[in-house]
Write a protein that holds these residues in place. Structure first.
Motif, PDB file in Angstrom:
ATOM      1  N   ILE A 123       0.860  -1.185   0.000  1.00  0.00           N
ATOM      2  CA  ILE A 123       0.000   0.000   0.000  1.00  0.00           C
ATOM      3  C   ILE A 123       0.900   1.240   0.000  1.00  0.00           C
ATOM      4  N   ILE A 124       0.744   2.075  -0.993  1.00  0.00           N
ATOM      5  CA  ILE A 124       1.546   3.302  -1.075  1.00  0.00           C
ATOM      6  C   ILE A 124       0.848   4.355  -0.214  1.00  0.00           C
ATOM      7  N   ASP A 125       1.514   4.725   0.875  1.00  0.00           N
ATOM      8  CA  ASP A 125       0.887   5.551   1.915  1.00  0.00           C
ATOM      9  C   ASP A 125       1.136   7.054   1.642  1.00  0.00           C
ATOM     10  N   GLY A 126       0.169   7.668   0.968  1.00  0.00           N
ATOM     11  CA  GLY A 126       0.292   9.088   0.608  1.00  0.00           C
ATOM     12  C   GLY A 126       0.267  10.007   1.820  1.00  0.00           C
ATOM     13  N   LYS A 127      -0.409   9.549   2.872  1.00  0.00           N
ATOM     14  CA  LYS A 127      -0.487  10.375   4.077  1.00  0.00           C
ATOM     15  C   LYS A 127       0.910  10.501   4.697  1.00  0.00           C
ATOM     16  N   LYS A 128       1.586   9.345   4.784  1.00  0.00           N
ATOM     17  CA  LYS A 128       2.913   9.311   5.403  1.00  0.00           C
ATOM     18  C   LYS A 128       3.922  10.088   4.529  1.00  0.00           C
ATOM     19  N   ILE A 129       3.891   9.827   3.238  1.00  0.00           N
ATOM     20  CA  ILE A 129       4.881  10.469   2.352  1.00  0.00           C
ATOM     21  C   ILE A 129       4.632  11.977   2.294  1.00  0.00           C
ATOM     22  N   SER A 130       3.364  12.393   2.278  1.00  0.00           N
ATOM     23  CA  SER A 130       3.084  13.837   2.228  1.00  0.00           C
ATOM     24  C   SER A 130       3.540  14.503   3.535  1.00  0.00           C
ATOM     25  N   GLN A 131       3.415  13.762   4.646  1.00  0.00           N
ATOM     26  CA  GLN A 131       3.876  14.308   5.934  1.00  0.00           C
ATOM     27  C   GLN A 131       5.399  14.507   5.911  1.00  0.00           C
ATOM     28  N   GLU A 132       6.117  13.525   5.358  1.00  0.00           N
ATOM     29  CA  GLU A 132       7.583  13.652   5.239  1.00  0.00           C
ATOM     30  C   GLU A 132       7.933  14.917   4.451  1.00  0.00           C
ATOM     31  N   ILE A 133       7.220  15.105   3.335  1.00  0.00           N
ATOM     32  CA  ILE A 133       7.511  16.273   2.475  1.00  0.00           C
ATOM     33  C   ILE A 133       7.205  17.567   3.234  1.00  0.00           C
ATOM     34  N   LYS A 134       6.055  17.609   3.914  1.00  0.00           N
ATOM     35  CA  LYS A 134       5.696  18.833   4.649  1.00  0.00           C
ATOM     36  C   LYS A 134       6.719  19.120   5.752  1.00  0.00           C
ATOM     37  N   ASP A 135       7.240  18.059   6.385  1.00  0.00           N
ATOM     38  CA  ASP A 135       8.256  18.277   7.426  1.00  0.00           C
ATOM     39  C   ASP A 135       9.549  18.828   6.825  1.00  0.00           C
ATOM     40  N   GLU A 136       9.933  18.321   5.642  1.00  0.00           N
ATOM     41  CA  GLU A 136      11.124  18.857   4.975  1.00  0.00           C
ATOM     42  C   GLU A 136      10.907  20.335   4.621  1.00  0.00           C
ATOM     43  N   LEU A 137       9.697  20.631   4.121  1.00  0.00           N
ATOM     44  CA  LEU A 137       9.398  22.011   3.699  1.00  0.00           C
ATOM     45  C   LEU A 137       9.334  22.954   4.905  1.00  0.00           C
ATOM     46  N   LYS A 138       8.850  22.417   6.028  1.00  0.00           N
ATOM     47  CA  LYS A 138       8.756  23.231   7.252  1.00  0.00           C
ATOM     48  C   LYS A 138      10.157  23.711   7.668  1.00  0.00           C
ATOM     49  N   LYS A 139      11.117  22.790   7.604  1.00  0.00           N
ATOM     50  CA  LYS A 139      12.507  23.150   7.947  1.00  0.00           C
ATOM     51  C   LYS A 139      13.033  24.202   6.969  1.00  0.00           C
ATOM     52  N   GLU A 140      12.759  23.971   5.693  1.00  0.00           N
ATOM     53  CA  GLU A 140      13.253  24.912   4.684  1.00  0.00           C
ATOM     54  C   GLU A 140      12.611  26.295   4.864  1.00  0.00           C
ATOM     55  N   ALA A 141      11.293  26.315   5.154  1.00  0.00           N
ATOM     56  CA  ALA A 141      10.588  27.599   5.325  1.00  0.00           C
ATOM     57  C   ALA A 141      11.194  28.362   6.504  1.00  0.00           C
ATOM     58  N   ALA A 142      11.538  27.630   7.580  1.00  0.00           N
ATOM     59  CA  ALA A 142      12.121  28.282   8.759  1.00  0.00           C
ATOM     60  C   ALA A 142      13.487  28.864   8.402  1.00  0.00           C
ATOM     61  N   ALA A 143      14.277  28.093   7.633  1.00  0.00           N
ATOM     62  CA  ALA A 143      15.610  28.581   7.249  1.00  0.00           C
ATOM     63  C   ALA A 143      15.487  29.813   6.345  1.00  0.00           C
ATOM     64  N   LEU A 144      14.518  29.795   5.440  1.00  0.00           N
ATOM     65  CA  LEU A 144      14.325  30.944   4.546  1.00  0.00           C
ATOM     66  C   LEU A 144      13.884  32.182   5.344  1.00  0.00           C
ATOM     67  N   ARG A 145      13.017  31.930   6.345  1.00  0.00           N
ATOM     68  CA  ARG A 145      12.540  33.049   7.171  1.00  0.00           C
ATOM     69  C   ARG A 145      13.695  33.717   7.890  1.00  0.00           C
ATOM     70  N   GLU A 146      14.648  32.881   8.353  1.00  0.00           N
ATOM     71  CA  GLU A 146      15.825  33.452   9.041  1.00  0.00           C
ATOM     72  C   GLU A 146      16.628  34.359   8.122  1.00  0.00           C
ATOM     73  N   GLN A 147      16.519  34.089   6.820  1.00  0.00           N
ATOM     74  CA  GLN A 147      17.207  34.963   5.851  1.00  0.00           C
ATOM     75  C   GLN A 147      16.301  36.120   5.406  1.00  0.00           C
ATOM     76  N   GLY A 148      15.147  36.268   6.081  1.00  0.00           N
ATOM     77  CA  GLY A 148      14.238  37.370   5.755  1.00  0.00           C
ATOM     78  C   GLY A 148      13.340  37.090   4.560  1.00  0.00           C
ATOM     79  N   LYS A 149      13.240  35.810   4.154  1.00  0.00           N
ATOM     80  CA  LYS A 149      12.398  35.474   3.000  1.00  0.00           C
ATOM     81  C   LYS A 149      11.158  34.733   3.485  1.00  0.00           C
ATOM     82  N   GLU A 150      10.012  35.397   3.409  1.00  0.00           N
ATOM     83  CA  GLU A 150       8.794  34.762   3.919  1.00  0.00           C
ATOM     84  C   GLU A 150       7.889  34.302   2.780  1.00  0.00           C
ATOM     85  N   ALA A 151       7.520  33.018   2.806  1.00  0.00           N
ATOM     86  CA  ALA A 151       6.605  32.494   1.787  1.00  0.00           C
ATOM     87  C   ALA A 151       5.181  32.904   2.147  1.00  0.00           C
ATOM     88  N   SER A 152       4.406  33.257   1.128  1.00  0.00           N
ATOM     89  CA  SER A 152       3.020  33.643   1.400  1.00  0.00           C
ATOM     90  C   SER A 152       2.127  33.221   0.250  1.00  0.00           C
TER      91      SER A 152
END
Ligand code: NAD
Length: 282
Positions: A4-33
């Motif tokens: 069973i290909i678990d889209g919930k789990k894989i999408s969560q992994e991606i969102k967690d990776e993006l969360k880290k990236e968004a935080a790093a970008l924010r520290e550089q003054g770049k806010e996604a909106s």
């Protein structure tokens, strides 16, 4: 028994990776909106819009929402889109489809700045995808590529069949599979010998919009089956375009509904929102 290909789990992994990236970008003054525009109060659209806002909050993307009455005119909507195109503090613009009958969807899609087209529906985004240039990818097919890659499905040289040729799923799906060096066949409502064509597929992507149409007679033993459809059956139970109970015993791997492709679409939208600031600051 299929994996069973678990889209919930894989999408969560991606969102967690993006969360880290968004935080790093924010520290550089770049806010996604992201500006999300909904016209009218179609219940399904309201659920989608809410899920998108929730995902933004999770990843750390500022979302601004516009809830417009169903009698909004095309000119009014285009006015808002143009204003958002010019706003420095808005990086992504999403107009929830479908729109009421008095509004021409294509005109609205074309009005969105290609630099803020996080749905990837603008002709410029589609053209870039077609010739392999950098740009926003349509979220559902891009999510399916991620599902396949992150589940270890090798695509190079594989026979992939996509059923459906819509602009938002079938066509971009075929192009993205081609980019992965698969051999791609697109089937649709006028295709002859659909079963025979589908039975050749190593990877079968189903986006027909017909509940449980695809049964085991369409599936080669061991094939990977990706179900894009979302429906509610007579008992109000969610189901896809694939008859899961019938196909699962013969497939090698399969996505469930819910919990397959659906969550990936939103994860890829979040990725496109970050892409809007990644590319802006390059
Ligand atoms: P669509 O109605 O625009 O396109 C359906 C396609 O299927 C058409 O190209 C048509 O030629 C083909 N088709 C219809 N009947 C057929 C048949 N009997 N045999 C072969 N081909 C046939 O639909 P769409 O927008 O591409 O969406 C497809 C499904 O995916 C819908 O159930 C939709 O709700 C769902 N969807 C899910 C997501 C997600 O995030 N999971 C995103 C978009 C769409």
């Amino acid at each position: 028994m299929a994996k069973i290909i678990d889209g919930k789990k894989i999408s969560q992994e991606i969102k967690d990776e993006l969360k880290k990236e968004a935080a790093a970008l924010r520290e550089q003054g770049k806010e996604a909106s992201l500006a999300v525009i909904q016209v009218g109060s179609d219940p399904a659209s309201s659920i989608y819009v809410n899920n998108k806002k929730k995902a933004c909050a999770y990843v750390g993307i500022r979302s601004v929402s516009y809830e417009l009455p169903s009698e909004t005119t095309q000119e009014e909507l285009l006015g808002i889109v143009r204003e958002l195109n010019d706003r420095e503090d808005i990086q992504g613009i999403l107009v929830q489809l479908p729109l009421p009958a008095q509004i021409d969807e294509d005109a609205v899609i074309r009005a969105i700045s290609p630099q803020k087209d996080v749905d990837g529906f603008h002709p410029e985004s589609v053209g870039r995808m077609c010739i392999g240039e950098k740009g926003f990818l349509s979220c559902t097919p891009a999510g399916i590529i991620q599902l396949l890659k992150r589940s270890g499905v090798e695509l190079e040289g594989k026979d992939c069949v996509v059923i459906g040729r819509s602009n938002i799923v079938g066509k971009p799906m075929a192009l993205l599979l081609l980019r992965e060096n698969a051999t791609v066949t697109v089937a649709h409502s006028r295709t002859r010998n659909l079963k025979e064509i589908c039975r050749r597929a190593d990877v079968l992507v189903v986006a027909v919009g017909k509940p449980r149409l695809i049964t085991r007679e369409y599936v080669k033993e061991g094939a990977v089956v990706i179900d894009v459809g979302i429906h509610r059956d007579a008992e109000n139970k969610m189901c896809g375009d694939v008859d899961f109970a019938d196909v699962e015993p013969v497939a090698g791997a399969i996505t469930p509904v819910p919990g397959g492709v659906g969550p990936m679409t939103i994860a890829m939208l979040m990725n496109n929102c970050l892409e809007a600031i990644r590319s802006k600051h390059e």
